[in-house]
Design an enzyme around this catalytic site. Structure first.
Site, PDB file in Angstrom:
ATOM      1  N   MET A  27       0.851  -1.192   0.000  1.00 31.47           N
ATOM      2  CA  MET A  27       0.000   0.000   0.000  1.00 31.47           C
ATOM      3  C   MET A  27       0.892   1.249   0.000  1.00 31.47           C
ATOM      4  SD  MET A  27      -3.421  -0.968   2.095  1.00 31.47           S
ATOM      5  CE  MET A  27      -2.782  -0.750   3.734  1.00 31.47           C
ATOM      6  N   GLY A  28       2.143   1.096  -0.419  1.00 32.38           N
ATOM      7  CA  GLY A  28       3.045   2.238  -0.488  1.00 32.38           C
ATOM      8  C   GLY A  28       3.613   2.604   0.873  1.00 32.38           C
ATOM      9  N   ALA A  29       4.125   3.861   0.976  1.00 29.88           N
ATOM     10  CA  ALA A  29       4.852   4.301   2.173  1.00 29.88           C
ATOM     11  C   ALA A  29       5.946   3.266   2.476  1.00 29.88           C
ATOM     12  CB  ALA A  29       3.910   4.501   3.354  1.00 29.88           C
ATOM     13  N   HIS A  31       9.172   1.108   3.209  1.00 27.84           N
ATOM     14  CA  HIS A  31      10.264   1.199   4.180  1.00 27.84           C
ATOM     15  C   HIS A  31      11.191   0.000   3.983  1.00 27.84           C
ATOM     16  CE1 HIS A  31       7.966  -1.817   6.281  1.00 27.84           C
ATOM     17  NE2 HIS A  31       6.932  -0.993   6.416  1.00 27.84           N
ATOM     18  N   GLY A  33      11.376  -2.791   5.349  1.00 34.39           N
ATOM     19  CA  GLY A  33      10.685  -4.086   5.262  1.00 34.39           C
ATOM     20  C   GLY A  33      10.258  -4.377   3.827  1.00 34.39           C
ATOM     21  N   HIS A  34       9.683  -3.356   3.164  1.00 34.68           N
ATOM     22  CA  HIS A  34       9.286  -3.546   1.759  1.00 34.68           C
ATOM     23  C   HIS A  34      10.517  -3.777   0.881  1.00 34.68           C
ATOM     24  CE1 HIS A  34       5.823  -1.018   3.263  1.00 34.68           C
ATOM     25  NE2 HIS A  34       5.181  -2.044   2.733  1.00 34.68           N
ATOM     26  N   GLN A  58     -10.285  -2.589   2.578  1.00 33.91           N
ATOM     27  CA  GLN A  58      -9.811  -3.230   3.802  1.00 33.91           C
ATOM     28  C   GLN A  58      -9.779  -2.289   5.001  1.00 33.91           C
ATOM     29  OE1 GLN A  58      -5.939  -4.135   1.726  1.00 33.91           O
ATOM     30  NE2 GLN A  58      -5.062  -3.807   3.741  1.00 33.91           N
ATOM     31  N   GLY A 144       4.959 -10.030   3.796  1.00 30.93           N
ATOM     32  CA  GLY A 144       5.695  -9.995   5.055  1.00 30.93           C
ATOM     33  C   GLY A 144       5.014 -10.822   6.132  1.00 30.93           C
ATOM     34  N   SER A 182       6.844  -0.551  10.174  1.00 37.72           N
ATOM     35  CA  SER A 182       5.466  -0.443   9.713  1.00 37.72           C
ATOM     36  C   SER A 182       5.293   0.941   9.110  1.00 37.72           C
ATOM     37  CB  SER A 182       4.495  -0.597  10.898  1.00 37.72           C
ATOM     38  OG  SER A 182       3.221  -0.084  10.557  1.00 37.72           O
TER      39      SER A 182
HETATM   40  O1  PAF Z   1      -0.076  -5.786   3.543  1.00 39.84           O
HETATM   41  C1  PAF Z   1      -0.515  -4.862   2.829  1.00 39.84           C
HETATM   42  O2  PAF Z   1       0.154  -3.842   2.598  1.00 39.84           O
HETATM   43  C2  PAF Z   1      -1.910  -4.960   2.239  1.00 39.84           C
HETATM   44  O3  PAF Z   1      -2.786  -5.586   3.122  1.00 39.84           O
HETATM   45  C3  PAF Z   1      -1.938  -5.647   0.862  1.00 39.84           C
HETATM   46  C4  PAF Z   1      -1.472  -7.089   0.949  1.00 39.84           C
HETATM   47  C5  PAF Z   1      -1.042  -4.878  -0.106  1.00 39.84           C
HETATM   48  C6  PAF Z   1      -3.368  -5.650   0.305  1.00 39.84           C
HETATM   49  O4  PAF Z   1      -3.859  -4.361   0.165  1.00 39.84           O
END
Ligand code: PAF
Length: 278
Positions: A27-29, A31, A33-34, A58, A144, A182
């Protein structure tokens, strides 16, 4: 190679290649971890696609959808630096038809633990993840372990619906003092951050014990000691695949998961551990 930014499904189709494709849904932002997820994807495939989409489905109406951090330009720099090939960044209108009717149901497993606190959350997650799978058509997708119940439910969805995609779970990345990375950490004040450290400390104390009762007690002692600034949502000791609570005599792998609010920010964390080892 130049990073391709695909802003709709047509762009995505144009960016398609013949080889193995790895998807990192986010979902961007972004860091560290990504970054670790993108690096794993890079090692696994010819083409790495990172999706950046803050999924309205969500978030409950009382949650932080509108103020969720959106840092698209910085995210592109991260994707470039980590060698991603494509960023898929659709608009909500492109993802969801106004008259859409059908979405996924995460079942009983989506209603417990994190799902009990966030009704409908996992239905929204599974719906968007399946759509991303259908649009990107990856061979492998990387998630993750920090969102352990999400990962377990995605594995469940892939098994239950015969989705031909390999799901890879990646270890949680932490700050040197233990705080799990996070996108929401940026909401924390310096004081909040100190309080938030109780989450990872509680998990560490729990992990040092062997039986469910001792694990829960050790973790709870740390969370209680954090004082009223830490508003505990749950501490749960669960089966890693089903998220059902573990009984006292069970021997084998488990997840100790915690969720709490600190200064208005909701944080989650978890560790894996072995119960009653021989
Ligand atoms: O973990 C997330 O960032 C979100 O829940 C995901 C898996 C990208 C779905 O919107």
């Amino acid at each position: 190679m130049e990073l391709i930014v695909a802003r709709n499904r047509e762009d995505l189709v144009k960016a398609r290649v013949a080889g193995e494709v790895a998807l990192v849904p986010t979902m961007g932002a972004l860091h560290e971890g990504h970054r670790s997820l993108i690096r794993l994807a890079r090692a696994r495939a010819d083409q790495v696609v990172v999706s950046i989409f803050v999924n309205p489905l969500q978030f409950a109406p009382n949650e932080d959808f509108s103020r969720y951090p959106r840092t698209f330009d910085a995210d592109l720099d991260v994707c470039r630096a980590e060698g991603a090939d494509v960023v898929f960044h659709p608009s909500p209108a492109d993802m969801y038809h106004p008259d859409r009717q059908v979405s996924l149901c995460s079942g009983e497993m989506g209603k417990i633990v994190e799902g009990a606190s966030r009704p409908g959350h996992f239905d929204g997650v599974l719906t968007v993840v399946l759509k991303l799978f259908n649009l990107v058509q990856p061979h492998v997708a990387i998630f993750g372990q920090k969102d352990a119940q999400q990962l377990a439910l995605i594995r469940r969805m892939v098994a239950d619906l015969d989705v031909p995609i390999e799901i890879v779970g990646a270890p949680t990345v932490r700050e040197p003092d233990g705080l799990a990375l996070s996108s929401r950490n940026r909401y924390l004040s310096a004081g909040d951050r100190q309080v938030a450290l109780a989450l990872s400390r509680a998990l560490r104390q729990g992990k040092a014990e062997a039986t469910p009762s001792r694990i829960r007690a050790a973790a709870m002692a740390v969370l209680d000691a954090a004082g009223p600034e830490l508003d505990l949502d749950y501490l749960a000791l669960v089966d890693p695949a089903t998220f059902a609570e573990m009984g006292e005599s069970y021997a084998g792998p488990a997840v100790l998961a915690v969720a709490a609010r600190v200064g208005g920010t909701r944080l989650i964390d978890n560790v894996t551990l072995t119960l009653n080892p021989a």
